[in-house]
Design an enzyme around this catalytic site. Structure first.
Site, mmCIF file in Angstrom:
data_model
loop_
_atom_site.group_PDB
_atom_site.id
_atom_site.type_symbol
_atom_site.label_atom_id
_atom_site.label_comp_id
_atom_site.label_asym_id
_atom_site.label_seq_id
_atom_site.Cartn_x
_atom_site.Cartn_y
_atom_site.Cartn_z
ATOM 1 N N LYS A 51 35.732 17.821 12.246
ATOM 2 C CA LYS A 51 34.826 17.285 11.227
ATOM 3 C C LYS A 51 35.187 15.847 10.867
ATOM 4 O O LYS A 51 34.316 15.040 10.567
ATOM 5 C CB LYS A 51 34.822 18.173 9.977
ATOM 6 N N LYS A 96 29.742 25.264 20.630
ATOM 7 C CA LYS A 96 29.311 26.290 19.673
ATOM 8 C C LYS A 96 27.931 25.991 19.097
ATOM 9 O O LYS A 96 27.617 24.832 18.835
ATOM 10 C CB LYS A 96 30.352 26.322 18.543
ATOM 11 N N LYS A 110 24.708 24.689 12.912
ATOM 12 C CA LYS A 110 23.561 24.227 12.127
ATOM 13 C C LYS A 110 23.585 22.721 11.949
ATOM 14 O O LYS A 110 22.571 22.116 11.633
ATOM 15 C CB LYS A 110 23.532 24.928 10.775
HETATM 16 P P1 TYM Z 1 30.177 29.042 7.893
HETATM 17 O O1 TYM Z 1 29.115 29.027 6.891
HETATM 18 O O2 TYM Z 1 30.415 27.819 8.700
HETATM 19 O O3 TYM Z 1 29.969 30.245 8.907
HETATM 20 C C1 TYM Z 1 29.698 31.545 8.445
HETATM 21 C C2 TYM Z 1 30.116 32.603 9.455
HETATM 22 O O4 TYM Z 1 29.395 32.443 10.681
HETATM 23 C C3 TYM Z 1 30.293 32.431 11.777
HETATM 24 N N1 TYM Z 1 29.725 31.562 12.823
HETATM 25 C C4 TYM Z 1 29.522 31.940 14.089
HETATM 26 N N2 TYM Z 1 29.755 33.091 14.735
HETATM 27 C C5 TYM Z 1 29.434 33.155 16.052
HETATM 28 N N3 TYM Z 1 28.893 32.103 16.740
HETATM 29 C C6 TYM Z 1 28.647 30.924 16.142
HETATM 30 N N4 TYM Z 1 28.099 29.916 16.806
HETATM 31 C C7 TYM Z 1 28.964 30.806 14.744
HETATM 32 N N5 TYM Z 1 28.846 29.798 13.841
HETATM 33 C C8 TYM Z 1 29.323 30.280 12.670
HETATM 34 C C9 TYM Z 1 31.582 31.880 11.202
HETATM 35 O O5 TYM Z 1 32.688 32.248 11.982
HETATM 36 C C10 TYM Z 1 31.598 32.518 9.845
HETATM 37 O O6 TYM Z 1 32.126 33.835 9.911
HETATM 38 N N6 TYM Z 1 34.768 28.934 6.396
HETATM 39 C C11 TYM Z 1 33.764 29.993 6.514
HETATM 40 C C12 TYM Z 1 33.222 30.417 5.182
HETATM 41 C C13 TYM Z 1 34.236 31.046 4.305
HETATM 42 C C14 TYM Z 1 34.855 32.309 4.489
HETATM 43 C C15 TYM Z 1 35.729 32.483 3.374
HETATM 44 C C16 TYM Z 1 34.762 33.279 5.466
HETATM 45 C C17 TYM Z 1 34.732 30.529 3.145
HETATM 46 N N7 TYM Z 1 35.617 31.384 2.590
HETATM 47 C C18 TYM Z 1 36.513 33.620 3.264
HETATM 48 C C19 TYM Z 1 35.561 34.420 5.328
HETATM 49 C C20 TYM Z 1 36.418 34.583 4.245
HETATM 50 C C21 TYM Z 1 32.685 29.496 7.468
HETATM 51 O O7 TYM Z 1 32.901 29.259 8.599
HETATM 52 O O8 TYM Z 1 31.458 29.392 7.039
#
Ligand code: TYM
Length: 331
Positions: A115, A197, A200
């Site tokens: 990032k 990957k 969004k």
């Molecule tokens: P975020 O919003 O970026 O993603 C949310 C979830 O989606 C999964 N993900 C994917 N899985 C498969 N293929 C992909 N291309 C893909 N893109 C995203 C992410 O692995 C995630 O599970 N940091 C976390 C949010 C968070 C969180 C937490 C999660 C904050 N606190 C505590 C678990 C426990 C995140 O990646 O958000």
């Protein structure tokens, strides 16, 4: 005696677009696990502000993501659904955990490096501290399992490490959480470049499918999806495009890889892409309808988030006061 259910915690950032990657890697499994576990699902708005947000939009996205959780099948009667910033203990525990986290370990995090490379103009402290806030989210609830996509594995390892560090420096306070990463679909790739990957934040909207895309958009995006040479439809390392589409197809049609490969024998790439699109559209249409209904009932959504914050706050504050006592805060 009834065995205590395992505690499960997870969250998604309310950044507007929720992709089928988020659905396959996380949300879909959340729904599956809600009966066997004590589930806590959070809209992690405090994580979102590590990138610049338009305030009114963030507010709207937060409510919409909560509605989307429910539309995807998460039952607010069985699970605790809440918004991260409604429970101040998340920020409070983050501060405490910051003091046992080394700058070196945060600067080595892949997502932080990634990032910061992409947003050189906004490498803020929050971006670097993101994994500590995530650790606080998880540890506050004495979580057993964290269902996430593969990209979160490193953050989960940090959360485990911090729990162990705190436990050994003071005495056992936190449960050490286990990641739950699906064997298939843990990393859904971009439709335009199956080596990166699906995200969004990708500048090319054809690279991802959002859960709120129209059937026409979905059909078009899959039609344009990049495939591989050859014509056989099977999952293999030399076929990253087809493998990705197969993962999406299996997740949306509830089929195993073997089943899908047998079913698709002899189909052309064009036919296959069409079938993937149809499977995605079929699953998303009822979700989108339900989402629309839910969004028309703001009072209900606000009640869910209020009750969720109250339940979550009670559990979180219990852990936080234990932590404060252990570290010697006068109380
Ligand atoms: P975020 O919003 O970026 O993603 C949310 C979830 O989606 C999964 N993900 C994917 N899985 C498969 N293929 C992909 N291309 C893909 N893109 C995203 C992410 O692995 C995630 O599970 N940091 C976390 C949010 C968070 C969180 C937490 C999660 C904050 N606190 C505590 C678990 C426990 C995140 O990646 O958000």
């Amino acid at each position: 005696m009834e065995q205590q259910k395992k505690v499960l915690f997870s969250g998604i950032q309310p950044t507007g677009i929720i992709t089928i990657g988020n659905y396959i890697g996380a949300l879909r499994n959340w729904v599956k696990l809600q009966d066997e576990c004590e589930c806590i699902y959070c809209v992690v708005d405090m994580h979102s502000i590590t990138a610049e947000q338009v305030p009114a939009q963030l507010r709207k996205n937060t409510l919409e993501l909560l509605a989307l959780y429910i539309a995807c099948g998460i039952d607010p009667k069985k699970c605790t659904l809440f918004v991260q910033s409604h429970v101040p203990a998340h920020a409070q525990l983050t501060w405490t955990l910051n003091t046992i986290t080394y700058v070196g370990e945060l600067s080595r995090m892949t997502q932080f490096k990634d990032k910061s490379r992409r947003h050189r103009e906004n490498i803020n402290m929050g971006l670097m501290d993101y994994p500590v806030l995530m650790a606080a989210d998880i540890l506050l609830y004495q979580t057993d399992i964290v269902p996430v996509g593969a990209d979160q594995k490193q953050h989960l390892e940090l959360a485990r490490g911090l729990a162990q560090r705190f436990n050994s420096r003071y005495n056992p306070t936190f449960k050490v959480p286990e990641p739950y990463i699906p064997r298939q679909g843990a990393r859904i790739m971009s439709l335009q470049n199956p080596l990166v990957k699906m995200s969004k934040s990708d500048e090319n909207p054809n690279s991802f499918v959002s859960l709120t895309d129209t059937p026409d958009d979905i059909a078009r995006k899959f039609k344009r999806a990049v495939t591989d040479s050859g014509s056989e439809i099977r999952a293999s390392e030399d076929k990253p495009g087809i493998t990705n589409l197969l993962n999406i197809y299996c997740a949306f049609s509830d089929k195993s890889l073997g089943q899908a490969e047998r079913e698709l024998e002899g189909a052309s790439y064009a036919q296959f892409k069409d079938m993937v699109a149809q499977a995605v559209i079929e699953k998303l249409q009822p979700i989108q309808r339900r989402l629309k209904e839910l969004l028309a009932d703001k009072a209900f959504l606000e009640q869910v988030m209020r009750e969720g914050a109250e339940r979550a706050g009670t559990i979180a504050n219990r852990t936080l006061s234990k932590v404060y006592r252990k570290i010697g805060f006068y109380g």
